[in-house]
Each structure stands twice: as structure tokens, then as C-alpha cells.
Design a protein around this motif. Structure first.
Motif, PDB file in Angstrom:
ATOM      1  N   VAL A 182      46.354  39.764  54.797  1.00 23.79           N
ATOM      2  CA  VAL A 182      46.299  38.424  54.217  1.00 23.79           C
ATOM      3  C   VAL A 182      47.618  38.163  53.507  1.00 23.79           C
ATOM      4  O   VAL A 182      48.104  39.006  52.751  1.00 23.79           O
ATOM      5  N   THR A 183      48.198  37.008  53.739  1.00 26.76           N
ATOM      6  CA  THR A 183      49.493  36.665  53.148  1.00 26.76           C
ATOM      7  C   THR A 183      49.374  35.463  52.221  1.00 26.76           C
ATOM      8  O   THR A 183      48.363  34.748  52.223  1.00 26.76           O
ATOM      9  N   GLY A 184      50.418  35.265  51.418  1.00 28.40           N
ATOM     10  CA  GLY A 184      50.508  34.080  50.573  1.00 28.40           C
ATOM     11  C   GLY A 184      49.675  34.111  49.318  1.00 28.40           C
ATOM     12  O   GLY A 184      49.340  33.056  48.764  1.00 28.40           O
ATOM     13  N   LEU A 185      49.349  35.300  48.798  1.00 30.03           N
ATOM     14  CA  LEU A 185      48.479  35.403  47.628  1.00 30.03           C
ATOM     15  C   LEU A 185      49.256  35.511  46.319  1.00 30.03           C
ATOM     16  O   LEU A 185      50.446  35.802  46.308  1.00 30.03           O
ATOM     17  N   ILE A 186      48.558  35.275  45.229  1.00 32.05           N
ATOM     18  CA  ILE A 186      49.086  35.454  43.868  1.00 32.05           C
ATOM     19  C   ILE A 186      48.686  36.845  43.407  1.00 32.05           C
ATOM     20  O   ILE A 186      47.531  37.242  43.551  1.00 32.05           O
ATOM     21  N   GLN A 187      49.619  37.595  42.822  1.00 32.50           N
ATOM     22  CA  GLN A 187      49.296  38.910  42.275  1.00 32.50           C
ATOM     23  C   GLN A 187      49.280  38.829  40.759  1.00 32.50           C
ATOM     24  O   GLN A 187      50.140  38.185  40.150  1.00 32.50           O
ATOM     25  N   THR A 188      48.288  39.482  40.123  1.00 31.02           N
ATOM     26  CA  THR A 188      48.175  39.455  38.668  1.00 31.02           C
ATOM     27  C   THR A 188      47.798  40.830  38.143  1.00 31.02           C
ATOM     28  O   THR A 188      47.426  41.730  38.899  1.00 31.02           O
ATOM     29  N   ASP A 189      47.854  40.962  36.805  1.00 28.83           N
ATOM     30  CA  ASP A 189      47.382  42.183  36.159  1.00 28.83           C
ATOM     31  C   ASP A 189      46.065  41.937  35.418  1.00 28.83           C
ATOM     32  O   ASP A 189      45.662  42.729  34.573  1.00 28.83           O
ATOM     33  N   VAL A 190      45.392  40.827  35.737  1.00 29.79           N
ATOM     34  CA  VAL A 190      44.096  40.546  35.122  1.00 29.79           C
ATOM     35  C   VAL A 190      43.080  41.543  35.672  1.00 29.79           C
ATOM     36  O   VAL A 190      42.943  41.692  36.877  1.00 29.79           O
ATOM     37  N   CYS A 191      42.376  42.227  34.789  1.00 21.05           N
ATOM     38  CA  CYS A 191      41.411  43.217  35.275  1.00 21.05           C
ATOM     39  C   CYS A 191      40.232  42.523  35.940  1.00 21.05           C
ATOM     40  O   CYS A 191      39.924  41.362  35.657  1.00 21.05           O
ATOM     41  N   ALA A 192      39.581  43.233  36.826  1.00 21.96           N
ATOM     42  CA  ALA A 192      38.386  42.713  37.489  1.00 21.96           C
ATOM     43  C   ALA A 192      37.601  43.877  38.062  1.00 21.96           C
ATOM     44  O   ALA A 192      38.142  44.965  38.271  1.00 21.96           O
ATOM     45  N   GLU A 193      36.332  43.648  38.307  1.00 22.91           N
ATOM     46  CA  GLU A 193      35.455  44.669  38.848  1.00 22.91           C
ATOM     47  C   GLU A 193      34.525  44.046  39.888  1.00 22.91           C
ATOM     48  O   GLU A 193      34.440  42.815  39.969  1.00 22.91           O
ATOM     49  N   PRO A 194      33.837  44.891  40.672  1.00 26.33           N
ATOM     50  CA  PRO A 194      32.899  44.329  41.644  1.00 26.33           C
ATOM     51  C   PRO A 194      31.924  43.365  40.984  1.00 26.33           C
ATOM     52  O   PRO A 194      31.332  43.669  39.958  1.00 26.33           O
ATOM     53  N   GLY A 195      31.781  42.207  41.576  1.00 24.19           N
ATOM     54  CA  GLY A 195      30.956  41.159  40.992  1.00 24.19           C
ATOM     55  C   GLY A 195      31.766  40.046  40.369  1.00 24.19           C
ATOM     56  O   GLY A 195      31.258  38.961  40.141  1.00 24.19           O
ATOM     57  N   ASP A 196      33.046  40.294  40.097  1.00 23.82           N
ATOM     58  CA  ASP A 196      33.906  39.261  39.509  1.00 23.82           C
ATOM     59  C   ASP A 196      34.571  38.395  40.567  1.00 23.82           C
ATOM     60  O   ASP A 196      35.097  37.334  40.252  1.00 23.82           O
TER      61      ASP A 196
ATOM     62  N   GLY B  72      41.017  48.907  40.908  1.00 27.47           N
ATOM     63  CA  GLY B  72      40.886  49.272  39.508  1.00 27.47           C
ATOM     64  C   GLY B  72      39.675  48.640  38.859  1.00 27.47           C
ATOM     65  O   GLY B  72      38.752  48.163  39.520  1.00 27.47           O
ATOM     66  N   ASP B  73      39.687  48.620  37.512  1.00 28.53           N
ATOM     67  CA  ASP B  73      38.587  48.039  36.769  1.00 28.53           C
ATOM     68  C   ASP B  73      39.091  47.607  35.401  1.00 28.53           C
ATOM     69  O   ASP B  73      40.280  47.647  35.128  1.00 28.53           O
ATOM     70  N   CYS B  74      38.179  47.186  34.529  1.00 29.75           N
ATOM     71  CA  CYS B  74      38.584  46.695  33.217  1.00 29.75           C
ATOM     72  C   CYS B  74      38.673  47.809  32.180  1.00 29.75           C
ATOM     73  O   CYS B  74      38.821  47.541  30.984  1.00 29.75           O
ATOM     74  N   THR B  75      38.605  49.059  32.624  1.00 25.69           N
ATOM     75  CA  THR B  75      38.860  50.201  31.746  1.00 25.69           C
ATOM     76  C   THR B  75      40.259  50.738  31.957  1.00 25.69           C
ATOM     77  O   THR B  75      41.023  50.938  31.011  1.00 25.69           O
ATOM     78  N   VAL B  76      40.628  50.930  33.219  1.00 22.89           N
ATOM     79  CA  VAL B  76      41.956  51.479  33.523  1.00 22.89           C
ATOM     80  C   VAL B  76      42.932  50.420  33.987  1.00 22.89           C
ATOM     81  O   VAL B  76      44.132  50.675  34.096  1.00 22.89           O
ATOM     82  N   GLY B  77      42.458  49.203  34.260  1.00 20.80           N
ATOM     83  CA  GLY B  77      43.329  48.155  34.766  1.00 20.80           C
ATOM     84  C   GLY B  77      43.465  48.243  36.270  1.00 20.80           C
ATOM     85  O   GLY B  77      42.737  48.970  36.943  1.00 20.80           O
TER      86      GLY B  77
END
Length: 454
Positions: free
Chosen positions: A308-322, A343-348
Motif C-alpha cells: 500500500v502506498t501514499g500513507l501517513i506515518q506517525t508515532d501515535v500508539c495503537a493496538e488491535p481494536g483501534d 507495537g502497542d501503547c506500552t512500548v510504542g
């Protein structure tokens, strides 16, 4: 739970419980406007959502000298990368109120390097995007990239030359998951409603992830419930990850708000392009409201299902279900739709988002309800579950209140289909913290879907 589709029904974007009080406290109304002291040689201060237009203007003016841009959030300044030491170029940048920064790699050189990566290092579990702060391509390989696969990626990066690209290992895996809390359901899969829109033919609709759109044609707002919306267009994999889903009831009022829990909403006023360095908020039913920064644009992600191309990359944490939850700014600009991450919202970790502006253009839709105009929908008729147009998160809310969130406002529980993805919808049922809910007629619920497990 039953839902009656009547003319005055609202289809608000209802996302899950607010689990990040720090992020909630930051989400306040009336963000600072752009300012200038009148001195062309002194950098202006910008709102993060204003810098994309200025950067685009300078890119067209500067030609080959332009080498990317980013937002310096600490100083509220726009930084423009340039190659060479042309005083006329510097003057143009300063006249626009931005800061000139001389760098090594030109835009064309970085684009050529990205083409080499695509040709020689398209390995599932890898991703790359340009980091204008370092003037390099940031290449990430997840935990599945080992042995000869790792050697291939590493040798390709080294072959690009010194100072062109960096390679790092991610602890998680890049996958798409259709999973989680306050959800829409289709074909055994579950996903999130992103932003309500008006389709090109004037009918009410919403945007969601494209891999959700290819997983099922019909979607419901209750598990095993009657379908209320039908996929009209979907793109995944390929040039994006987005789908347009039309409500079956033409009288649905698709108001343009994000519900951030506890009866509080943020009105979405416009769609805007992301800028590297920009602060953004992501809402999801597993981890609630979280904030972070945009770290890259035009990202390429090699998912197991395809590239998949053309995406935005961030450091916002997220987990399954988000996944599928809205990515937006403090001043109510719609930025992205969650595509995937690790990753997840514990380790990023890393998260990737489909740009809303690109999705809207591709499907021919406008943001919000048609009768209110693009970008100005939902200003009235704020029903129960909404704080009214432009409502902000109350920074005085307690942590326990924040943890309750929107999912507790109705109490209609739902089972979790962990791991029910676009390619594999046979997830096992389990317990989940979010709850599918109907906020007294607010309608559609949001918050599930696409992030990976560590």
C-alpha cells in the motif's frame, strides 16, 4: 439492540472510551491562529494545519531546490529544506515566513532511492517514508523480516549510499486487523467508521479502511444486526487503503463529529493534508484517545496482503481494536483513516494512516452532511451523546472518568473477534473492554480495527 432508521436519525462518529487523559487535556478549543510580526525576515508562527498550503506553494516556486518540509512544533515554524546555497531561494522562503534549511539530498535523489527500495526490497513486513527532519528515507523492518529477507533489505539500504536511508527493526509486525470495540460489522469481520461524508450523488456515506471494504459488501452497526450500509468503492492493496460505504437509508444525517467519550465531541470542520512534525489525535475503542506526531509522508507499507502506498506515518500508539478510528487535529481537521501498524501503547510503535484528502478526491465525496456543506456538517441538531458542535474534551475529567468513555454510555456489550482480518475473518470470540452503543439516536459507532499485535 435495535435501531430505527427515521429521518431525524443522526449518524455521528462515535468512538470508544477516552483512555488517555493526557491527550484529552490537550484537546482544547480555539487553537492559536497563525501570526506574523510584519517582518519578512523573521519566521512566522503557523498553525500546523496551515503549513501544507505554504509548503506546496514554495515547492512549486523553488523547483529542484525544494527538498521537503516539516513543521517545527516547538517554535510553530515551517522549515523548508533546500539543496544548494542560492540567496534568491532563501529570500523566497523567508518572504513566505518560513525557515530555510540546507540539506544534502534533493527530492529527486530521495525519490530515486525509494524506487530502488521498491524494486529491490519489497519484502512483506517492511515500510519506508521520507523523513524531512533528517533528509533521509526511514526504512523499517518488522519482526518477520529475518535471515535472507533482512540481508536483502539491509544490503539495498547500504547500496543507496551514505546519508540517504536508515534501517531500523520494529518489535511488532505490520498487518491489517479487523478487530475490536465500538464497531461496524460485515461478513464476520469488524471495522471502524472513520468520517461521515456525502457521496458524489448526494447520498449519506462514510469512509473506512479499504481492506474493510474488500472484506464485506454489507455493514451493520450491531453484531449479527441487519445491514445499514453498503460498500460503494474500495481500494486495497495498492494506491491507498480506503473505502466509501453508503448508508442504505437516504435520510440518515451523517454529521461530521468525532465522539471522544463522556458525551464530549469534537466537530470536524475540514479535511487537511498532514505535515511532518504536526501533532495529531487518534481515537479508538481499545486505547481511547491518544496523541502523537506525524513522522513521514507518502509512506509505503508492505503488508502480507500486498503493498500500500501514499500513507501517513506517525508515532501515535495503537493496538488491535483501534484501527479505522479517526486521525484528526486539535482544531477539528480530518487527517487520516487508520490503515495498520505495529507495537502497542506500552512500548510504542509505528502506525500508518490513509490521507483523508486523497480518499475524498478518489471516491468523489465531501466531508460531512450535504445539507450543511463540506466541512461544516453537524453544526446543529446535536443530539444526546454529543456535546454540541465544537465541543471539547474537559481537561478536568478524572482518569477513572476518562477510562469509562463512550462505551459505557449505553452498556450494550459486544464480543471481541480477535484477529478477524480482511484476509482471515475467522477470529475467535472473546471479551473486550469497548461496547457497541447507541447514544440516544447518535447512530453509527466507531473504534475498531487495523493495528497489529507486538
Amino acid at each position: 439492540m435495535s435501531h430505527k432508521r427515521i429521518p431525524k436519525r443522526k449518524a455521528a462518529i462515535a468512538v470508544g472510551g477516552v483512555a488517555a487523559l493526557g491527550a484529552a487535556a490537550l484537546l482544547l478549543p480555539n487553537a492559536n491562529a497563525s501570526q506574523s510580526n510584519g517582518d519578512d525576515a523573521t519566521p512566522r508562527t503557523f498553525k500546523s494545519t496551515d503549513v501544507s498550503d505554504v509548503a506546496s506553494m514554495l515547492a512549486s516556486q523553488l523547483g529542484d531546490a525544494f527538498a521537503g518540509s516539516y513543521y517545527d512544533a516547538s517554535n510553530k515554524q515551517l522549515v523548508i529544506n533546500i539543496v544548494g546555497n542560492n540567496s534568491n531561494v532563501v529570500n523566497q522562503i523567508e518572504k513566505a515566513g518560513a525557515v530555510a534549511h540546507q540539506v544534502q539530498n534533493s527530492t529527486s535523489e530521495l525519490q530515486a532511492a525509494a524506487k530502488t527500495l521498491k524494486a529491490d526490497a519489497t519484502v512483506p513486513g517492511t515500510a519506508w517514508s521520507v523523513d524531512p527532519k533528517t533528509n533521509e528515507i526511514r526504512v523499517t523492518a518488522d519482526s518477520t523480516v529475518t535471515g535472507t529477507k533482512w540481508d536483502t533489505v539491509e544490503s539495498t539500504v547500504k547500496g543507496l549510499g551514505s546519508g540517504v536511508a536508515t534501517l531500523k527493526k520494529s518489535a511488532g509486525t505490520f498487518k491489517t486487523f479487523v478487530d475490536g470495540g465500538d464497531a461496524i460489522f460485515g461478513g464476520g469481520a469488524r471495522c471502524s467508521l472513520g468520517f461521515n461524508v456525502t457521496a458524489g450523488d448526494g447520498s449519506p456515506a462514510f469512509l473506512t479502511a479499504g481492506h474493510c471494504g474488500v472484506a464485506a459488501a454489507k455493514w451493520s452497526d450491531a453484531q449479527d444486526g441487519a445491514p445499514i450500509a453498503t460498500v460503494d468503492q474500495a481500494t486495497f492493496p495498492g494506491n491507498g487503503d480506503f473505502a466509501l460505504v453508503k448508508y442504505d437509508d437516504p435520510n440518515t444525517q451523517a454529521n461530521s463529529v468525532v465522539n471522544v467519550g463522556n458525551g464530549q465531541t469534537v466537530q470536524i470542520n475540514q479535511a487537511a493534508d498532514a505535515a511532518v512534525g504536526q501533532q495529531v489525535f487518534r481515537m479508538g475503542s481499545t486505547t481511547g484517545l491518544n496523541d502523537g506526531n506525524v513522522t513521514g509522508l507518502d509512506a509505503t507499507v508492505n503488508y502480507p496482503e500486498g503493498t500500500v502506498t501514499g500513507l501517513i506515518q506517525t508515532d501515535v500508539c495503537a493496538e488491535p481494536g483501534d484501527s479505522g478510528g479517526s486521525l484528526f487535529t486539535q482544531d477539528g481537521s480530518a487527517i487520516g483513516l487508520t490503515s495498520g501498524g505495529s507495537g502497542d501503547c506500552t512500548v510504542g510503535g509505528e502506525t500508518f494512516f490513509q490521507p483523508v484528502t486523497t480518499a475524498l478526491q478518489a471516491v468523489g465525496a465531501t466531508l460531512g452532511a450535504g445539507d450543511a456543506g463540506a466541512g461544516d456538517a453537524g453544526a446543529g441538531d446535536a443530539g444526546a451523546g454529543d456535546a454540541g458542535a465544537g465541543g471539547a474534551v474537559d481537561p478536568s475529567a478524572s482518569a477513572s472518568d476518562a477510562a469509562g468513555g463512550a462505551g459505557d454510555q449505553a452498556g450494550a456489550g459486544a464480543d471481541d473477534q480477535a484477529g478477524a482480518g480482511a484476509a482471515d475473518q475467522n477470529g475467535a470470540a472473546g471479551d473486550q473492554n469497548g461496547a457497541v452503543h447507541d447514544q440516544s439516536g447518535a447512530g453509527m459507532d466507531d473504534g475498531s480495527g487495523v493495528v497489529t499485535t507486538p
